[in-house]
Scaffold this motif. Structure first.
Motif, short mmCIF file in Angstrom:
data_model
loop_
_atom_site.label_atom_id
_atom_site.label_comp_id
_atom_site.label_asym_id
_atom_site.label_seq_id
_atom_site.Cartn_x
_atom_site.Cartn_y
_atom_site.Cartn_z
N LEU A 205 53.61 -3.27 50.45
CA LEU A 205 53.29 -2.36 51.55
C LEU A 205 54.10 -2.73 52.79
N HIS A 206 54.12 -4.01 53.12
CA HIS A 206 54.82 -4.48 54.32
C HIS A 206 56.32 -4.25 54.20
N ALA A 207 56.89 -4.60 53.06
CA ALA A 207 58.34 -4.48 52.88
C ALA A 207 58.81 -3.03 52.96
N SER A 244 46.41 1.21 61.61
CA SER A 244 47.59 0.75 62.35
C SER A 244 47.34 -0.58 63.05
N THR A 245 46.14 -1.13 62.92
CA THR A 245 45.81 -2.40 63.55
C THR A 245 46.74 -3.51 63.10
N ASN A 246 46.91 -3.66 61.80
CA ASN A 246 47.83 -4.63 61.21
C ASN A 246 47.92 -4.32 59.71
N PRO A 247 48.86 -4.91 58.98
CA PRO A 247 49.00 -4.59 57.56
C PRO A 247 47.75 -4.90 56.73
N GLY A 248 46.98 -5.91 57.12
CA GLY A 248 45.75 -6.23 56.40
C GLY A 248 44.73 -5.12 56.48
N GLU A 249 44.57 -4.55 57.68
CA GLU A 249 43.64 -3.42 57.83
C GLU A 249 44.24 -2.16 57.21
N ASP A 250 45.54 -2.04 57.28
CA ASP A 250 46.20 -0.88 56.70
C ASP A 250 45.94 -0.80 55.20
N ILE A 251 46.14 -1.91 54.50
CA ILE A 251 45.99 -1.86 53.05
C ILE A 251 44.53 -1.69 52.63
N ALA A 252 43.60 -2.22 53.43
CA ALA A 252 42.17 -2.01 53.13
C ALA A 252 41.80 -0.54 53.33
N GLU A 253 42.36 0.08 54.35
CA GLU A 253 42.11 1.51 54.60
C GLU A 253 42.79 2.38 53.55
N VAL A 254 43.97 1.97 53.13
CA VAL A 254 44.67 2.71 52.06
C VAL A 254 43.84 2.64 50.78
N PHE A 255 43.31 1.45 50.47
CA PHE A 255 42.49 1.31 49.27
C PHE A 255 41.23 2.17 49.35
N ALA A 256 40.59 2.18 50.51
CA ALA A 256 39.38 2.99 50.68
C ALA A 256 39.69 4.48 50.58
N GLY A 267 52.65 12.79 48.40
CA GLY A 267 53.61 11.85 48.95
C GLY A 267 54.49 12.45 50.02
N LYS A 268 53.98 13.42 50.76
CA LYS A 268 54.77 14.10 51.79
C LYS A 268 54.93 13.23 53.04
N THR A 269 53.96 12.35 53.29
CA THR A 269 54.03 11.46 54.45
C THR A 269 54.06 10.01 53.96
N ILE A 270 54.39 9.10 54.86
CA ILE A 270 54.38 7.69 54.49
C ILE A 270 52.94 7.25 54.17
N ALA A 271 51.96 7.79 54.89
CA ALA A 271 50.56 7.47 54.60
C ALA A 271 50.24 7.82 53.15
N GLU A 272 50.69 8.98 52.70
CA GLU A 272 50.46 9.39 51.31
C GLU A 272 51.26 8.53 50.34
N LYS A 273 52.45 8.13 50.73
CA LYS A 273 53.25 7.27 49.86
C LYS A 273 52.59 5.90 49.67
N LYS A 274 51.89 5.43 50.70
CA LYS A 274 51.16 4.17 50.58
C LYS A 274 50.06 4.30 49.53
N ILE A 275 49.38 5.43 49.53
CA ILE A 275 48.34 5.67 48.54
C ILE A 275 48.94 5.72 47.13
N LEU A 276 50.11 6.33 47.02
CA LEU A 276 50.77 6.42 45.71
C LEU A 276 51.17 5.05 45.18
N LEU A 277 51.40 4.08 46.07
CA LEU A 277 51.68 2.72 45.61
C LEU A 277 50.53 2.20 44.76
N MET A 278 49.32 2.58 45.12
CA MET A 278 48.14 2.12 44.38
C MET A 278 48.01 2.86 43.05
N TYR A 279 48.43 4.10 43.01
CA TYR A 279 48.42 4.82 41.73
C TYR A 279 49.42 4.22 40.75
N ASN A 280 50.39 3.48 41.27
CA ASN A 280 51.38 2.83 40.40
C ASN A 280 50.85 1.54 39.77
#
Length: 331
Positions: A205-207, A244-256, A267-280
């Motif tokens: 996520l960070h990279a 947007s607080t930090n990557p730790g909160e970001d990934i917890a929110e993405v998971f939720a 996957g139209k936005t980066i927010a959606e692309k982050k969610i798709l990382l979890m589908y992978n």
């Protein structure tokens, strides 16, 4: 006289360092040593405060997690409303039953302790914190007053809190981070608890979605006004403002969001692309399916389905957390 002044200055510096360390440890770990003894009856009620510890952050009752069951480690010395909360063991168990519905048995092995506390003291609804330095075992705390605000799990807020909090465990445990590697020696992202492994969820996520704006983020951490400007500029990258607080909160929110959102995003936005990382990740999809099945989120037609906040609509979604706190995951 000069020697006395030097001694005084030395003592002042030492005490200052000690005070800072105490403050940090209080933020990071609010439980007593786990060899504390139970001071109440087996039914959980207590008529005496003899030998009880008085918590500093709303602690009420601490439990040890044993698979599907929890057993009391100790009651804290409390009074008034917190004493009512402490005696109402049925509510403790009702909260734990919801945790069990959400967290699969194989994942609950990572939970060593379960704390019931009053969130008014810290302004939090839940938290997780490691209780072993290697990040293999964690404590989860749930604020009983928030759990029953408006009725048990009103609006699905408690369930969302549990999902978010366990998202931290899932992405920060010993399968994801190496706690033995210091920040100075870490070649990947360092969230605070340890050095992210190359193929870890949070390092990916960070990279992919933080690294290119990292210097701007570091500048934005100075105050909330700067955080707000940063978020407005990059809001399409985040599933909630809180993310947007930090990557730790970001990934917890993405998971939720990944869990609560019914349909797979395009996957139209980066927010959606982050969610798709979890589908992978097949193991995360299996976790999602477990939660959605156990909470009846697959209900069809007029079937009564479990209620959860709409993605991005939980109570703290439009707030900022403390970007400087990494090891204390309170919400």
């Amino acid at each position: 006289m000069k020697n006395i002044k030097r001694i005084f200055i030395f003592l002042f510096v030492c005490l200052s360092i000690f005070a800072v360390n105490v403050s940090c440890s209080n933020d990071d770990k609010i439980v007593p040593p786990t060899d504390s003894t139970d001071t109440s009856g087996s039914d959980g009620d207590t008529d005496s405060t003899n030998g009880q510890v008085e918590g500093s952050e709303g602690e009420i009752t601490l439990y040890k997690v044993n698979g599907d069951d929890i057993s009391k480690v100790q009651d804290y010395k409390v009074k008034d409303k917190d004493l009512e909360y402490q005696k109402d063991v049925a509510k403790h168990k009702e909260i734990w039953e919801l945790v069990k519905k959400i967290v699969p048995a194989d994942q609950r092995k990572k939970m060593g302790e379960f704390l019931i506390y009053n969130g008014e003291v810290t302004g939090s609804a839940g938290f997780v914190i490691e209780i072993k330095k290697d990040l293999s075992v964690w404590q989860m705390g749930i604020a009983i007053n928030y759990a029953y605000e408006g009725g048990f799990n009103a609006g699905g807020e408690l369930a969302y809190t549990i999902i978010h909090e366990f998202g931290h465990v899932l992405t920060l445990d010993n399968t994801q981070l190496d706690a033995a590697v210091t920040q100075e020696n870490c070649k990947n992202y360092f969230p605070g608890e340890g050095c992210a492994l190359e193929n870890s969820y949070i390092n990916e996520l960070h990279a992919k979605y933080w690294n290119d704006i990292w210097s701007e983020y570091q500048d934005a951490k100075k105050d909330e006004a700067a955080q707000a400007q940063f978020y407005e500029k990059y809001k399409e990258r985040y599933v909630t403002q809180y993310a947007s607080t930090n990557p730790g909160e970001d990934i917890a929110e993405v998971f939720a969001t990944f869990t609560t959102q019914k349909d797979k995003p395009e996957g139209k936005t980066i927010a959606e692309k982050k969610i798709l990382l979890m589908y992978n990740r097949s193991e995360l999809v299996a976790f999602r399916d477990h939660i959605r099945k156990n909470l009846a989120l697959r209900g069809k037609g007029n079937a009564l389905a479990f209620e959860l906040p709409q993605p991005g609509m939980w109570k703290q979604a439009n707030t900022f957390g403390n970007p400087h706190k990494t090891k204390c995951r309170r919400h």
